[in-house]
Design a protein around this motif. Structure first.
Motif, PDB file in Angstrom:
ATOM      1  N   THR A  45       0.826  -1.203   0.000  1.00 21.33           N
ATOM      2  CA  THR A  45       0.000   0.000   0.000  1.00 21.33           C
ATOM      3  C   THR A  45       0.862   1.256   0.000  1.00 21.33           C
ATOM      4  OG1 THR A  45      -1.799  -1.120   1.149  1.00 21.33           O
ATOM      5  CG2 THR A  45      -1.741   1.277   1.317  1.00 21.33           C
ATOM      6  N   PHE A  46       1.867   1.299   0.872  1.00 23.81           N
ATOM      7  CA  PHE A  46       2.729   2.473   0.914  1.00 23.81           C
ATOM      8  C   PHE A  46       3.501   2.624  -0.390  1.00 23.81           C
ATOM      9  CE2 PHE A  46       6.640   4.780   1.775  1.00 23.81           C
ATOM     10  CZ  PHE A  46       6.160   5.898   2.430  1.00 23.81           C
ATOM     11  N   ARG A  47       4.015   1.524  -0.922  1.00 21.24           N
ATOM     12  CA  ARG A  47       4.736   1.607  -2.196  1.00 21.24           C
ATOM     13  C   ARG A  47       3.880   2.274  -3.264  1.00 21.24           C
ATOM     14  NH1 ARG A  47       6.249  -4.640  -2.866  1.00 21.24           N
ATOM     15  NH2 ARG A  47       7.973  -4.896  -1.364  1.00 21.24           N
ATOM     16  N   THR A  48       2.625   1.859  -3.351  1.00 27.84           N
ATOM     17  CA  THR A  48       1.733   2.384  -4.385  1.00 27.84           C
ATOM     18  C   THR A  48       1.467   3.867  -4.185  1.00 27.84           C
ATOM     19  OG1 THR A  48       0.655   0.245  -4.671  1.00 27.84           O
ATOM     20  CG2 THR A  48      -0.569   2.183  -5.402  1.00 27.84           C
ATOM     21  N   LEU A  49       1.097   4.256  -2.972  1.00 33.56           N
ATOM     22  CA  LEU A  49       0.758   5.658  -2.717  1.00 33.56           C
ATOM     23  C   LEU A  49       1.980   6.547  -2.880  1.00 33.56           C
ATOM     24  CD1 LEU A  49      -1.605   5.222   0.354  1.00 33.56           C
ATOM     25  CD2 LEU A  49      -2.237   5.613  -2.032  1.00 33.56           C
ATOM     26  N   ARG A  50       3.110   6.115  -2.371  1.00 31.36           N
ATOM     27  CA  ARG A  50       4.334   6.897  -2.493  1.00 31.36           C
ATOM     28  C   ARG A  50       4.708   7.076  -3.956  1.00 31.36           C
ATOM     29  NH1 ARG A  50       9.864   5.940  -3.048  1.00 31.36           N
ATOM     30  NH2 ARG A  50      11.253   7.243  -1.777  1.00 31.36           N
ATOM     31  N   ALA A  51       4.674   5.988  -4.720  1.00 31.31           N
ATOM     32  CA  ALA A  51       5.057   6.063  -6.128  1.00 31.31           C
ATOM     33  C   ALA A  51       4.136   7.002  -6.897  1.00 31.31           C
ATOM     34  CB  ALA A  51       5.025   4.667  -6.743  1.00 31.31           C
ATOM     35  N   ALA A  52       2.855   6.956  -6.607  1.00 36.44           N
ATOM     36  CA  ALA A  52       1.906   7.828  -7.300  1.00 36.44           C
ATOM     37  C   ALA A  52       2.183   9.295  -7.003  1.00 36.44           C
ATOM     38  CB  ALA A  52       0.481   7.463  -6.895  1.00 36.44           C
ATOM     39  N   HIS A  53       2.448   9.607  -5.733  1.00 37.75           N
ATOM     40  CA  HIS A  53       2.722  10.984  -5.355  1.00 37.75           C
ATOM     41  C   HIS A  53       4.008  11.494  -6.001  1.00 37.75           C
ATOM     42  CE1 HIS A  53      -0.356  12.029  -2.325  1.00 37.75           C
ATOM     43  NE2 HIS A  53      -0.452  10.726  -2.185  1.00 37.75           N
ATOM     44  N   ILE A  54       5.037  10.658  -6.016  1.00 40.47           N
ATOM     45  CA  ILE A  54       6.313  11.091  -6.575  1.00 40.47           C
ATOM     46  C   ILE A  54       6.205  11.289  -8.078  1.00 40.47           C
ATOM     47  CG2 ILE A  54       8.686  10.345  -7.017  1.00 40.47           C
ATOM     48  CD1 ILE A  54       8.630   9.060  -4.220  1.00 40.47           C
ATOM     49  N   ALA A  55       5.535  10.380  -8.779  1.00 45.72           N
ATOM     50  CA  ALA A  55       5.372  10.525 -10.222  1.00 45.72           C
ATOM     51  C   ALA A  55       4.597  11.787 -10.557  1.00 45.72           C
ATOM     52  CB  ALA A  55       4.666   9.293 -10.792  1.00 45.72           C
ATOM     53  N   ASN A  56       3.584  12.092  -9.747  1.00 46.48           N
ATOM     54  CA  ASN A  56       2.798  13.298  -9.971  1.00 46.48           C
ATOM     55  C   ASN A  56       3.617  14.560  -9.754  1.00 46.48           C
ATOM     56  OD1 ASN A  56       0.871  15.486  -8.416  1.00 46.48           O
ATOM     57  ND2 ASN A  56      -0.157  14.540 -10.172  1.00 46.48           N
ATOM     58  N   SER A  57       4.495  14.544  -8.743  1.00 44.56           N
ATOM     59  CA  SER A  57       5.265  15.735  -8.385  1.00 44.56           C
ATOM     60  C   SER A  57       6.479  15.951  -9.283  1.00 44.56           C
ATOM     61  CB  SER A  57       5.726  15.646  -6.927  1.00 44.56           C
ATOM     62  OG  SER A  57       4.634  15.601  -6.050  1.00 44.56           O
ATOM     63  N   TYR A  58       7.107  14.859  -9.726  1.00 36.94           N
ATOM     64  CA  TYR A  58       8.408  14.985 -10.396  1.00 36.94           C
ATOM     65  C   TYR A  58       8.444  14.386 -11.796  1.00 36.94           C
ATOM     66  CZ  TYR A  58       9.986  16.165  -5.693  1.00 36.94           C
ATOM     67  OH  TYR A  58      10.141  16.766  -4.467  1.00 36.94           O
ATOM     68  N   GLY A  59       7.299  13.948 -12.317  1.00 31.61           N
ATOM     69  CA  GLY A  59       7.286  13.329 -13.638  1.00 31.61           C
ATOM     70  C   GLY A  59       7.820  14.220 -14.737  1.00 31.61           C
ATOM     71  N   GLU A  60       7.525  15.506 -14.669  1.00 30.22           N
ATOM     72  CA  GLU A  60       7.995  16.425 -15.710  1.00 30.22           C
ATOM     73  C   GLU A  60       9.515  16.539 -15.695  1.00 30.22           C
ATOM     74  OE1 GLU A  60       8.203  18.612 -18.931  1.00 30.22           O
ATOM     75  OE2 GLU A  60       6.364  17.652 -18.183  1.00 30.22           O
ATOM     76  N   LEU A  61      10.129  16.487 -14.510  1.00 34.09           N
ATOM     77  CA  LEU A  61      11.593  16.520 -14.443  1.00 34.09           C
ATOM     78  C   LEU A  61      12.201  15.305 -15.140  1.00 34.09           C
ATOM     79  CD1 LEU A  61      12.566  17.680 -10.826  1.00 34.09           C
ATOM     80  CD2 LEU A  61      12.921  18.890 -12.978  1.00 34.09           C
TER      81      LEU A  61
ATOM     82  N   SER B 175      -2.474   2.729 -12.178  1.00 31.73           N
ATOM     83  CA  SER B 175      -3.814   3.133 -12.630  1.00 31.73           C
ATOM     84  C   SER B 175      -4.593   3.749 -11.483  1.00 31.73           C
ATOM     85  CB  SER B 175      -4.573   1.907 -13.146  1.00 31.73           C
ATOM     86  OG  SER B 175      -4.845   1.013 -12.070  1.00 31.73           O
ATOM     87  N   ALA B 176      -5.711   4.388 -11.809  1.00 37.41           N
ATOM     88  CA  ALA B 176      -6.591   4.932 -10.774  1.00 37.41           C
ATOM     89  C   ALA B 176      -7.083   3.821  -9.857  1.00 37.41           C
ATOM     90  CB  ALA B 176      -7.773   5.654 -11.421  1.00 37.41           C
ATOM     91  N   GLU B 177      -7.341   2.638 -10.426  1.00 40.18           N
ATOM     92  CA  GLU B 177      -7.792   1.515  -9.609  1.00 40.18           C
ATOM     93  C   GLU B 177      -6.705   1.093  -8.620  1.00 40.18           C
ATOM     94  OE1 GLU B 177      -9.821  -2.915 -10.055  1.00 40.18           O
ATOM     95  OE2 GLU B 177      -8.850  -1.966 -11.793  1.00 40.18           O
ATOM     96  N   ASP B 178      -5.447   1.077  -9.082  1.00 36.16           N
ATOM     97  CA  ASP B 178      -4.334   0.757  -8.175  1.00 36.16           C
ATOM     98  C   ASP B 178      -4.317   1.723  -6.993  1.00 36.16           C
ATOM     99  OD1 ASP B 178      -3.390  -1.297  -9.840  1.00 36.16           O
ATOM    100  OD2 ASP B 178      -2.121   0.094 -10.979  1.00 36.16           O
ATOM    101  N   TYR B 179      -4.462   2.995  -7.305  1.00 37.86           N
ATOM    102  CA  TYR B 179      -4.381   4.026  -6.268  1.00 37.86           C
ATOM    103  C   TYR B 179      -5.539   3.894  -5.275  1.00 37.86           C
ATOM    104  CZ  TYR B 179      -3.679   8.574  -4.103  1.00 37.86           C
ATOM    105  OH  TYR B 179      -3.457   9.582  -3.195  1.00 37.86           O
ATOM    106  N   LEU B 180      -6.740   3.719  -5.790  1.00 38.83           N
ATOM    107  CA  LEU B 180      -7.898   3.657  -4.899  1.00 38.83           C
ATOM    108  C   LEU B 180      -7.912   2.371  -4.078  1.00 38.83           C
ATOM    109  CD1 LEU B 180     -10.622   5.216  -7.204  1.00 38.83           C
ATOM    110  CD2 LEU B 180      -9.499   6.252  -5.226  1.00 38.83           C
ATOM    111  N   ASN B 181      -7.434   1.278  -4.637  1.00 38.88           N
ATOM    112  CA  ASN B 181      -7.323   0.054  -3.843  1.00 38.88           C
ATOM    113  C   ASN B 181      -6.334   0.233  -2.702  1.00 38.88           C
ATOM    114  OD1 ASN B 181      -9.211  -1.473  -5.232  1.00 38.88           O
ATOM    115  ND2 ASN B 181      -7.717  -2.317  -6.676  1.00 38.88           N
ATOM    116  N   ALA B 182      -5.255   0.973  -2.960  1.00 32.31           N
ATOM    117  CA  ALA B 182      -4.286   1.262  -1.896  1.00 32.31           C
ATOM    118  C   ALA B 182      -4.926   2.133  -0.815  1.00 32.31           C
ATOM    119  CB  ALA B 182      -3.049   1.942  -2.478  1.00 32.31           C
ATOM    120  N   GLU B 183      -5.714   3.113  -1.216  1.00 38.03           N
ATOM    121  CA  GLU B 183      -6.398   3.954  -0.228  1.00 38.03           C
ATOM    122  C   GLU B 183      -7.392   3.140   0.589  1.00 38.03           C
ATOM    123  OE1 GLU B 183      -5.794   6.709   0.913  1.00 38.03           O
ATOM    124  OE2 GLU B 183      -4.977   8.084  -0.571  1.00 38.03           O
ATOM    125  N   ARG B 184      -8.044   2.173  -0.051  1.00 34.85           N
ATOM    126  CA  ARG B 184      -8.984   1.317   0.665  1.00 34.85           C
ATOM    127  C   ARG B 184      -8.247   0.504   1.737  1.00 34.85           C
ATOM    128  NH1 ARG B 184     -13.973  -0.838  -0.877  1.00 34.85           N
ATOM    129  NH2 ARG B 184     -13.694   0.086  -2.942  1.00 34.85           N
TER     130      ARG B 184
END
Length: 463
Positions: A302-318, A341-350
């Motif tokens: 769960t942490f891997r998924t949420l962390r990866a999503a946040h980092i990609a969102n913040s630094y993907g353009e770099l 995917s959005a499903e990956d993210y929401l399953n992690a939040e669940r």
């Protein structure tokens, strides 16, 4: 309090009191700590930037003031170089921002200044805070003051070393998955990761993101409580801070403590487990101790998924625009979230929600939950990542942080204290976890452990 040595040994609380009573000038405090930095930081590399002249100007203002400016009047502090400081270079540990000088302070810095604190400089961090060793293309490695061949931990390693080595009595840090707690454990200092929102981040792009928080490192609990008292408080632009309540009810009975070496899922080294067992034995002298843990099944994924999503969102353009200039660690961290995917993210939040509720249920039966503050002891600076524990390979470079990032996942406040050490034992800290809003209870219990069990900082023998 006449020698530089003794001034640098003072806690922030004691130093503030001495300056307020005119027993010591702010200028003397600043010069003593600048001298310590000049003497020790050549070897330790805790600071990316030292603002000697800015600190001297601020000290002059403090000494000329007719009354104390605030609770930290004249106290030298350091700021982790992931956090903006007006007029002072903020590199985020990256050559991409080598010449970046913010126009405004981050709110936590502004509140420290308003409390009378004097910013001595910016402490080292891996690039954008991603890395197990505190090194980047600008500075480092930041070396452990108890053994310079070993790592200080990431990513607030510069702040931990600055405090442990007496370069400042108090330092700011940030904590995503364990970034104040791991360096605190490695460097024999105390730290606080407060309830998310307790220290607002009104410029955070994702306002409801509770994984990352500001925090502090110091040599005792009183200093952590003082720092949080001046930096806490709501801000309308941080939605997390608006909902943070305070629970100042102190325990009127012997505390009940649940202890776990690993939350049932985290990889933890055998030698760490042994030290933690000794810590639990000591805790039994001041509390009722029982092994127990929340249900943390799936927490690592769960942490891997949420962390990866946040980092990609913040630094993907770099990654797209400046790939050649980024370190391999940063590249791996950004790429890890690119295919989610959005499903990956929401399953992690669940799953995170279920783990949070399991923590809440545990705290209906206990007052504190205690766990190791690191899964391993400090390793040589030349080894960039922890890839295995006791010979068992880890699936990803962040899994050694599971014993800390599980707590980040649910957003409970954590006080880290160094365990009493014998002889040449390496530093080792414990996490003391309480329900959200219960920082006062944490600090009160932490003082008991300092005074009755000797769970407190022991100075390194600096060259």
């Amino acid at each position: 309090m006449t020698s530089d040595q003794s001034i640098c040994d003072l806690t922030a609380t004691t130093l503030a009191r001495a300056v307020a009573k005119s027993e010591l000038s702010s200028r003397d405090a600043v010069e003593a700590h600048l001298a310590r930095i000049a003497h020790s930081d050549v070897q330790l590399a805790a600071f990316v930037t030292v603002d000697a002249e800015g600190a001297r100007r601020a000290a002059q203002i403090c000494d000329a003031a007719p009354a104390p400016i605030g609770p930290l009047h004249g106290v030298p502090v350091a700021i982790k170089d992931l956090t903006d400081t007006a007029g002072l270079a903020t590199t985020y540990g990256s050559v991409l921002f080598r010449d970046h000088v913010p126009a405004e302070d981050d709110l936590v810095v502004a509140r420290l200044r308003r409390a009378g604190a004097i910013i001595l400089g910016k402490t080292n961090t891996p690039e954008f805070g991603f890395g197990a060793v505190c090194i980047n293309k600008l500075c480092g490695p930041t070396r452990n003051p108890f053994d310079p061949a070993l790592t200080s931990g990431g990513s607030s390693g510069g702040s931990a070393v600055a405090v442990a080595a007496g370069m400042v009595p108090l330092a700011h840090g940030t904590d995503f998955g364990g970034s104040v707690r791991t360096p605190a454990s490695f460097c024999d200092v105390a730290s606080i990761r407060p309830t998310p929102g307790r220290i607002p981040s009104p410029r955070r792009p994702l306002g409801w993101d509770m994984l990352a928080t500001h925090g502090f490192l110091a040599r005792d609990v009183d200093d952590l409580e003082l720092a949080l008292s001046v930096c806490g408080g709501g801000d309308a632009n941080d939605p997390l801070s608006v909902g943070v309540g305070s629970d100042d009810r102190l325990l009127a009975r012997r505390p009940r403590i649940a202890v776990t070496p690993d939350f049932g899922v985290a990889p933890v080294a055998r030698d760490v487990r042994a030290r933690f067992s000794a810590a639990c034995d000591a805790l039994a002298g001041v509390a009722d101790v029982a092994p127990s843990s929340p249900d943390c099944g799936g927490a690592i994924e769960t942490f891997r998924t949420l962390r990866a999503a946040h980092i990609a969102n913040s630094y993907g353009e770099l990654l797209r625009a400046r790939l050649a200039e980024l370190t391999p660690t940063v590249i791996w961290n950004i790429e890890a979230g690119a295919k989610l995917s959005a499903e990956d993210y929401l399953n992690a939040e669940r799953r995170r929600t279920a783990i949070y509720r399991s923590f809440r249920e545990l705290f209906t039966r206990t007052d504190f939950l205690v766990a190791p503050a690191a899964s391993v002891f400090p390793w040589p600076n030349e080894i960039s990542d922890v890839t295995a524990i006791d010979g068992a390979a880890l699936e990803t470079p962040i899994d050694y942080l599971a014993v800390t990032f599980i707590v980040s996942l649910v957003g409970f406040p954590v006080l880290t204290l160094p365990m009493r050490r014998e002889g040449n034992e390496l530093p080792f800290g414990i996490q003391i976890i309480a329900p959200p809003g219960c920082e006062s209870r944490l600090f009160a219990f932490g003082r008991t452990l300092e005074h009755e069990l000797g769970f407190s900082h022991r100075r390194p023998k600096l060259p």
